[in-house]
Enzyme design. Structure first.
Site, mmCIF file in Angstrom:
data_model
loop_
_atom_site.group_PDB
_atom_site.id
_atom_site.type_symbol
_atom_site.label_atom_id
_atom_site.label_comp_id
_atom_site.label_asym_id
_atom_site.label_seq_id
_atom_site.Cartn_x
_atom_site.Cartn_y
_atom_site.Cartn_z
ATOM 1 N N ALA A 74 -3.220 -4.250 -7.531
ATOM 2 C CA ALA A 74 -2.911 -5.516 -6.860
ATOM 3 C C ALA A 74 -4.045 -5.952 -5.926
ATOM 4 O O ALA A 74 -4.253 -7.147 -5.718
ATOM 5 C CB ALA A 74 -1.598 -5.404 -6.094
ATOM 6 N N THR A 75 -4.777 -5.006 -5.367
ATOM 7 C CA THR A 75 -5.903 -5.380 -4.501
ATOM 8 C C THR A 75 -6.901 -6.218 -5.292
ATOM 9 O O THR A 75 -7.322 -7.297 -4.846
ATOM 10 C CB THR A 75 -6.601 -4.120 -3.941
ATOM 11 O OG1 THR A 75 -5.643 -3.365 -3.197
ATOM 12 C CG2 THR A 75 -7.767 -4.490 -3.039
ATOM 13 N N GLN A 178 5.169 -5.657 -4.206
ATOM 14 C CA GLN A 178 6.362 -4.961 -3.710
ATOM 15 C C GLN A 178 7.653 -5.511 -4.321
ATOM 16 O O GLN A 178 8.735 -5.071 -3.943
ATOM 17 C CB GLN A 178 6.435 -5.076 -2.182
ATOM 18 C CG GLN A 178 5.374 -4.295 -1.451
ATOM 19 C CD GLN A 178 5.617 -2.780 -1.484
ATOM 20 O OE1 GLN A 178 6.690 -2.306 -1.827
ATOM 21 N NE2 GLN A 178 4.603 -2.019 -1.108
ATOM 22 N N ALA A 199 0.932 -1.390 -10.938
ATOM 23 C CA ALA A 199 1.773 -0.462 -11.714
ATOM 24 C C ALA A 199 2.359 0.657 -10.868
ATOM 25 O O ALA A 199 3.478 1.096 -11.100
ATOM 26 C CB ALA A 199 0.952 0.128 -12.857
ATOM 27 N N HIS A 200 1.586 1.119 -9.862
ATOM 28 C CA HIS A 200 2.041 2.334 -9.170
ATOM 29 C C HIS A 200 3.198 2.088 -8.209
ATOM 30 O O HIS A 200 3.727 3.026 -7.615
ATOM 31 C CB HIS A 200 0.880 3.050 -8.480
ATOM 32 C CG HIS A 200 0.368 2.414 -7.221
ATOM 33 N ND1 HIS A 200 0.854 2.737 -5.979
ATOM 34 C CD2 HIS A 200 -0.607 1.506 -7.008
ATOM 35 C CE1 HIS A 200 0.196 2.049 -5.062
ATOM 36 N NE2 HIS A 200 -0.693 1.293 -5.660
ATOM 37 N N THR A 238 -14.176 -2.178 -19.943
ATOM 38 C CA THR A 238 -13.393 -1.538 -21.009
ATOM 39 C C THR A 238 -11.980 -1.279 -20.547
ATOM 40 O O THR A 238 -11.776 -0.718 -19.453
ATOM 41 C CB THR A 238 -14.067 -0.209 -21.424
ATOM 42 O OG1 THR A 238 -15.374 -0.512 -21.909
ATOM 43 C CG2 THR A 238 -13.261 0.515 -22.482
ATOM 44 N N CYS A 323 -3.460 4.288 11.664
ATOM 45 C CA CYS A 323 -4.288 5.258 12.372
ATOM 46 C C CYS A 323 -5.736 4.799 12.323
ATOM 47 O O CYS A 323 -6.304 4.627 11.259
ATOM 48 C CB CYS A 323 -4.189 6.618 11.709
ATOM 49 S SG CYS A 323 -2.681 7.454 12.116
HETATM 50 C C1 LIG Z 1 2.097 -6.202 -0.851
HETATM 51 C C2 LIG Z 1 0.993 -5.353 -1.400
HETATM 52 N N1 LIG Z 1 -0.094 -5.943 -1.898
HETATM 53 C C3 LIG Z 1 -1.108 -5.233 -2.411
HETATM 54 C C4 LIG Z 1 -1.086 -3.866 -2.413
HETATM 55 C C5 LIG Z 1 -2.248 -3.110 -2.978
HETATM 56 O O1 LIG Z 1 -1.940 -2.694 -4.273
HETATM 57 P P1 LIG Z 1 -2.874 -1.683 -5.074
HETATM 58 O O2 LIG Z 1 -2.627 -0.343 -4.479
HETATM 59 O O3 LIG Z 1 -2.375 -1.780 -6.490
HETATM 60 O O4 LIG Z 1 -4.275 -2.134 -4.957
HETATM 61 C C6 LIG Z 1 0.029 -3.192 -1.909
HETATM 62 C C7 LIG Z 1 0.071 -1.724 -1.868
HETATM 63 O O5 LIG Z 1 0.280 -1.112 -0.849
HETATM 64 C C8 LIG Z 1 1.098 -3.969 -1.374
HETATM 65 O O6 LIG Z 1 2.169 -3.385 -0.852
#
Ligand SMILES: Cc1ncc(COP(=O)(O)O)c(C=O)c1O
Length: 380
Positions: A74-75, A178, A199-200, A238, A323
């Site tokens: 997602a990042t 989320q 996915a995670h 890839t 932290c």
């Molecule tokens: C709302 C939200 N956006 C983005 C992310 C980042 O996702 P990823 O770990 O797949 O890069 C997270 C993960 O903590 C998240 O909770």
């Protein structure tokens, strides 16, 4: 005894079905080839597996498979959405309590001449569509709002925000990391242009995500990673067949179990709240009803947050603090919804998931009551 895992919002373990499907895409006797290899059977088989997975994820989102772009998480999806759309001079609206994976690329764009404005949430961590609309300008190019807040679990009224975006002719990106797998996410019903998934967070592997990109002439996304022209030129590299396949299986499992799983998880979460909500000085952060099933963010007033986290040794949870090298700093999300530094520092996010049992919750309640009782005696 191992600590009880109550940090499903941070990440989920891969489902056994996911791990098994992934294991079949790694070795010589499996589906290991490069999905972009057009000249042999191995490549075609890998491509077929990747496209099947794309279809599984698209089905979960009610999207067309051609609208799914694979990313590393997602990042990256958020970076691609924001940087792929906004140009210097554009106006960009982003809530102040988005995940850093949205706030940081938005800030990077601001340094390049994009006019970034932050939208403040209400005290539940919800974004008011009318407030977003009141901040829109003729040059507003993109609004980016998360569907579910990662700290609070609060759900945002995305469809209403989308209606304003349509009226004013700007695009809407939604970070749904989320949300997908926890609540029904229908890109057509929500009427969004871009939507990030990871996915995670839904029992798939780490290291893969996706960006939904609506097929429409006004959604012109500029690639951020060049080389090879994969993913119709939007994201080169890839494709990791095993990751895509794992994501696909995770998406299908999530879709099949969505409602029953959410009901079961909500019951466990509510049992946890009933067990600890009666302790003195305990209060809920976030929306009491407009939130996903697994989240429970709680402030333990009058208790030192660092001590609390250190003392809850039988639990794996997240705190309302980040932290830094020298100290604990209070969560900007909790601060933005009106908590004091001390309240934010004394907050804990419990997140329940697929493999949490009734026994886990009973044990967690007894442990929290014991620890909080002792710390309150000390503080008193
Ligand atoms: C709302 C939200 N956006 C983005 C992310 C980042 O996702 P990823 O770990 O797949 O890069 C997270 C993960 O903590 C998240 O909770």
């Amino acid at each position: 005894m191992q600590p009880i895992y109550l940090d499903y919002a941070a990440t989920t373990p891969a489902a056994p079905e996911v791990a098994a499907a992934m294991a079949e895409c790694l070795t010589l006797d499996g589906n290991f080839a490069n999905p972009a290899s057009r000249s042999h059977l191995y490549g075609w088989q890998a491509e077929e597996a990747v496209e099947q997975a794309r279809g599984q994820l698209a089905a979960l989102l009610n999207a067309d498979a051609r609208e799914i772009v694979w990313t590393s998480g997602a990042t990256e999806s958020n970076n691609l959405a924001l940087k792929g759309i906004c140009r210097p001079g554009d106006h960009l609206l982003v809530p102040s309590i988005e995940h850093k994976a949205v706030l940081d690329p938005a800030q990077a764009l601001a340094e390049q001449g994009v006019n970034l404005e932050l939208v403040q949430p209400d005290t539940y961590g919800q974004i008011d569509p009318a407030r977003v609309a009141s901040m829109m300008r003729p040059e507003t190019r993109l609004v980016s709002v998360m569907l579910v807040n990662n700290e609070l679990g609060t759900i945002n009224p995305i469809a209403e925000i989308a209606r304003f975006c349509r009226e004013r002719g700007c695009l809407l990106h939604v970070d749904a990391a989320q949300a997908v797998g926890k609540i029904a996410v229908d890109v057509k019903a929500l009427d969004v242009d871009l939507l990030s998934v990871s996915a995670h967070k839904l029992y798939g592997p780490k290291g893969i995500g996706a960006l939904y990109v609506r097929r429409s002439a006004d959604v012109q996304l500029e690639a951020q990673i060049h080389g090879g022209g994969h993913e119709r030129g939007m994201r080169s590299g890839t494709l990791p067949t095993h990751q895509c396949v794992g994501f696909g299986v995770a998406a299908e499992l999530a879709g099949a179990e969505l409602e029953t799983e959410a009901r079961r998880i909500a019951e466990l979460r509510d049992a946890l709240w009933q067990g600890i909500g009666t302790l003195p000085g305990v209060r809920l952060n976030g929306h009491p009803s407009a939130r996903v099933a697994g989240h429970l963010n709680v402030a333990f007033d009058g208790i030192d947050g660092e001590m609390l986290l250190l003392s809850l040794r039988q639990l794996a949870v997240s705190s309302g603090s980040a932290c830094t090298s020298a100290s604990m700093s209070p969560s900007y999300v909790l601060k933005a919804i009106g908590l004091s530094d001390a309240q934010a520092l004394s907050s804990i996010r419990f997140s329940v998931g697929r493999y949490t049992s009734v026994q886990d919750i009973d044990r967690a309640i007894a442990h929290i009551r014991d620890v909080v009782g002792k710390l309150q005696v000390k503080a008193g």
